[in-house]
Scaffold this motif. Structure first.
Motif, short mmCIF file in Angstrom:
data_model
loop_
_atom_site.label_atom_id
_atom_site.label_comp_id
_atom_site.label_asym_id
_atom_site.label_seq_id
_atom_site.Cartn_x
_atom_site.Cartn_y
_atom_site.Cartn_z
N ARG B 197 0.83 -1.20 0.00
CA ARG B 197 0.00 0.00 0.00
C ARG B 197 0.86 1.26 0.00
NH1 ARG B 197 -4.04 0.55 4.77
NH2 ARG B 197 -2.16 1.34 5.77
N ARG B 201 0.93 3.72 -3.18
CA ARG B 201 0.56 5.13 -3.09
C ARG B 201 1.66 6.02 -3.61
NH1 ARG B 201 -1.99 5.33 2.94
NH2 ARG B 201 -4.10 4.66 2.39
N PHE C 207 -3.29 -0.17 -5.32
CA PHE C 207 -3.06 0.95 -4.40
C PHE C 207 -2.69 2.22 -5.16
CE2 PHE C 207 -2.29 -2.56 -1.26
CZ PHE C 207 -3.46 -2.31 -0.56
#
Lengths: 237, 263, 345
Positions: B197, B201, C207
């Motif tokens: 994650r 990002r 993500f």
């Protein structure tokens, strides 16, 4: 008449609905040097993008050198108005210095010899004559800013429009850039937060705040009006 | 992990550095093509080709050690060919202890040949980039009829690659300095997702910034008269002398190929 | 000075150096790639207009930089993004082909990460296949979930994962056809490894996408990308070509490579019976032909009208793949033309 900018009742609304400019009027005469100051988000950059037709007014009109900014005149106007962006990494999009300085002249369909001549002259004017074959990425910020100015000088503009020319420079690079700008005799409109630059170089100041022109007058008058400066989040140099 | 460092052309000004980049690009491709066509097991020819590369390196004043060392980066890929050793036909040289897999002689020859050919090919590519600046290669490509739009995209990529790589490195350092899961700790499914994650990002933010930058760059291009067509100064005429020089290594390699096909 | 960049530690099939794929396959790879790049340039021009060049160039640089961001995965290795699916979801499949082509070219030329002659194949594997497989899987899964945000993310995961599986199968076939690695080993090894690596690709894609969706949803222009029907035909062509190369051997009585290798591993002593179909006549081996002929892994593979010689079999196989692919591209172009006519009438 090539050296003037006339902005009349310019209003610009972004597609999302944000009103970036409201009823802005402004006129810059031949060889006049005007500083455009005001807080971030006041609409300075949006105004500058109108001066060579990248943005078109929602209402109102922009006239450069007597020509209205329309699709028919756009090529001519873009050659007259040299727009130098704040971040030279946006302005220098070719790997090599030469190709960036040659970009404008090439798109003016000039012959190769003339392009080379102009590139040499423009780099010479900003003191970067030895850097034609250098890779932009390897230059210092001050050098990049100089080359960025050369990329519009090679188009022989009548009017220079600069966005934050001294931002991020160390004192020495800043001073040498101010000297460079001072040596250029051209109509100049510059957006900046650098009030000392304003005092050194510009004869007139326009304050843009909240999408509107808040004040417009000689540099001395504006910079000595403490209340006015404070009202718009500015400081005297 | 294959660690490769971006190679800049060396400062020297040799005959190879001055050679027309179009000639160099084609010569490098021809040498790789000829190497690829070499029959399996022609080790004499491989050594001669290798000597040719080293001779070029010496002429270009590029350290032969550097060229060889950098070419070794292909070795991990050789794993793909190692299976040949154990799956090739008879005659068998020996059997591997413990597993008892037979070592096939033709398989071994084939495997070693592939690795040799690969090393020589990558050495040719290294010599090309060690004597030619990437921007020069770009105009060579477009004057060799590679579509101008593609070359322009590659040029933009090259221009902003290092800028964005710096950005990625900064993001990466920032991540590591406040990471809840230290880099060396055991990986659980939960921490795997957490790591993905964070990294995902970062990639997303790199892309968003790239988009925004491309808008600003596009405006800067428009301001200078851009109309959508890539433009550049016409490349200079190809000089016959350069073509002749370029022919030398190609002819040597081609005769090596001819000899090893006949023998 | 330029920073020291470590090239992305790519999984093996992805940045093949020269020498591992046969010359003829490499040339076929270049031809296919050039045709696809030409189509992609035409298709994206109408989609992105003059923005085409700066947008794709800079997004390409971002994908490249994104590939450098590693994250630790089990087994002491680190995963990183390949990015074909992500680029295709954001910009559309054709734009993604151009972006990934630029990435592969720069990696090959500047970092010697991937060969020059095999660059066409590398572009097909890393750029074309990942873009189309990823994009279509994404679109269909998303539609299945009625275009919800969850469906979008599920689609992105599935697309990214599947794109690596398919491309690794392609790479295995290419290695086998080139005689570098027997199909019976290359295929399960490649697909096996990539079914794990694909999880990383899937997570990173999800993500990254959800970050973009949260901050700048307006940037996701891939939804409006043109030439989707055309792209559909290309994908069909690619998959058919793969299916033919993969399953043709299985139809042949001797070629159950997997089973054969399993036997060989179980009972090493019996290995003499031509392991994994390397039933190459010895003369061929010593003529130096060993390993260059794809269908020698299938000793009884015959193409009736072409005879049984090794060379004609290679040619046949390649022509087959090219025909399937060419038909797909042809159909794609037809669809485009017809659509234009519809628009103009």
């Amino acid at each position: 008449m090539h050296h003037t900018i006339e902005v009349e009742n310019l209003t610009y609304t972004y597609p999302g609905g944000h009103q970036a400019l409201i009823d802005v009027s402004l006129s810059v005469g031949p060889d006049e040097r005007v500083a455009l100051v005001g807080p971030n988000g006041a609409g300075k950059s949006t105004l500058m993008l109108h001066l060579n037709g990248i943005y078109r007014p929602t209402s109102g009109q922009v006239t450069v050198g007597g020509l209205p900014v329309t699709d028919d005149n756009i090529g001519q106007i873009r050659a007259w108005v040299g727009l130098v962006f704040q971040n030279p990494d946006d302005q220098l999009f070719n790997p090599r210095v030469f190709d960036d300085v040659a970009f404008g002249p090439l798109h003016m369909a000039l012959p190769e010899e003339e392009v080379r001549r102009r590139v040499d002259a423009a780099l010479d004017a900003v003191g970067m004559q030895d850097y034609a074959d250098h890779i932009s990425h390897h230059l210092s910020l001050g050098q990049k800013k100089r080359v960025a100015i050369a990329t519009v000088l090679s188009m022989h503009p009548k009017i220079l429009v600069l966005d934050e020319p001294t931002a991020g420079l160390d004192p020495r690079a800043r001073r040498s850039l101010i000297n460079l700008l001072d040596s250029m005799e051209r109509t100049m409109l510059t957006a900046t937060h650098d009030m000392r630059l304003v005092a050194d170089l510009f004869t007139r100041v326009v304050i843009l705040d909240n999408s509107r022109v808040a004040a417009d007058g000689p540099t001395g008058d504006i910079l000595s009006d403490g209340a006015l400066l404070t009202e718009h989040g500015l400081e005297a140099p | 992990m294959i660690q490769l460092q971006h190679l800049n052309p060396t400062e020297a000004d040799t005959a190879l550095h001055r050679l027309d980049p179009r000639v160099k690009l084609i010569v490098a491709l021809s040498l790789i093509l000829i190497t690829g066509l070499m029959p399996s097991g022609a080790f004499g020819a491989y050594i001669a080709l290798f000597a040719l590369m080293m001779a070029e390196a010496i002429i270009a004043r590029v350290s032969p050690v550097l060229v060889v060392a950098r070419s070794l980066a292909v070795l991990p890929f050789s794993l793909a060919a190692v299976t040949l050793i154990f799956t090739g036909p008879e005659p068998y040289l020996a059997a591997l202890p413990v597993t008892g897999w037979p070592i096939s002689e033709p398989g071994l020859v084939q495997c070693v040949s592939i690795v040799f050919k690969s090393l020589i090919s990558v050495q040719a590519a290294i010599l090309l980039i060690a004597t030619t600046h990437f921007t020069t290669l770009l105009w060579a490509m477009s004057s060799l009829r590679i579509p101008g739009v593609l070359v322009a995209i590659i040029s933009f990529m090259y221009r902003y690659l290092f800028l964005l790589a710096d950005e990625a490195a900064r993001l990466s350092r920032a991540r590591d300095s406040r990471s809840a899961v230290p880099a060396g700790s055991p990986v659980t499914a939960r921490s795997l997702i957490f790591r993905a994650r964070t990294t995902g990002r970062m990639i997303g933010s790199l892309l968003v910034r790239a988009f925004e930058r491309s808008e600003r760059v596009y405006n800067a291009m428009l301001s200078r008269g851009y109309t959508g067509a890539p433009m550049q100064i016409d490349p200079p005429q190809l000089c016959p002398r350069d073509v002749l020089i370029g022919l030398i290594p190609v002819l040597i390699a081609a005769s090596l190929l001819a000899i090893s096909l006949i023998i | 000075m330029s920073p020291i960049l470590s090239a992305p530690p790519a999984p093996p099939p992805m940045h093949a150096p020269d020498g591992f794929f046969s010359v003829w396959l490499s040339i076929a790879g270049w031809i296919i790639t050039l045709v696809m790049v030409g189509l992609a340039i035409r298709n994206t021009r109408s989609q992105l207009g003059e923005r085409q060049i700066p947008l794709m160039g800079i997004v390409g640089a971002a994908i490249f930089a994104g590939q450098m961001l590693n994250f630790t995965i089990p087994g002491g290795t680190s995963g990183h993004l390949l990015g074909g699916t992500l680029a295709a979801i954001i910009l559309g499949p054709w734009a993604s082909v151009l972006v990934m082509t630029a990435v592969v070219v720069v990696q090959g030329l500047l970092f010697q990460d991937g060969g020059l002659l095999v660059m066409g194949i590398n572009i097909i594997n890393m750029g074309i296949i990942t873009s189309f497989v990823g994009y279509f899987t994404y679109r269909h899964v998303k539609k299945l979930f009625k275009d919800s945000r969850g469906g979008m993310l599920a689609g992105a995961f599935a697309g990214a994962w599947l794109s690596l599986i398919v491309t690794s199968a392609f790479a295995a076939v290419e290695l086998a056809v080139s005689g570098t690695s027997p199909m019976g080993i290359a295929l399960p090894a490649m697909v096996g490894v990539h079914s794990l690596i694909g999880v990383g690709e899937g997570l990173l894609t999800v993500f990254a996408l959800s970050f973009i969706f949260a901050t700048r949803p307006d940037l996701l222009t891939g939804e409006a990308a043109p030439g989707q029907k055309a792209a559909g035909w290309v994908l069909t062509g690619l998959l058919l070509a793969l299916a033919i190369t993969l399953f043709a051997p299985l139809a042949s009585p001797y070629s159950d490579g997997l089973e054969r290798i399993a036997e060989a591993f179980a009972e090493p002593s019996e290995v003499e019976i031509a392991p994994v179909g390397f039933a190459v006549p010895e003369e061929a081996v010593f003529n130096g032909k060993f390993g260059e002929s794809p269908y020698e892994i299938l000793p009884d593979y015959t193409v009736p009208f072409l005879g049984e010689s090794g060379a004609s079999t290679i040619v046949a196989g390649m022509i087959g793949v090219l025909i399937v692919f060419g038909t797909a591209v042809g159909l794609a172009t037809l669809t485009r033309v017809r659509k234009k006519e519809e628009l103009s009438t």
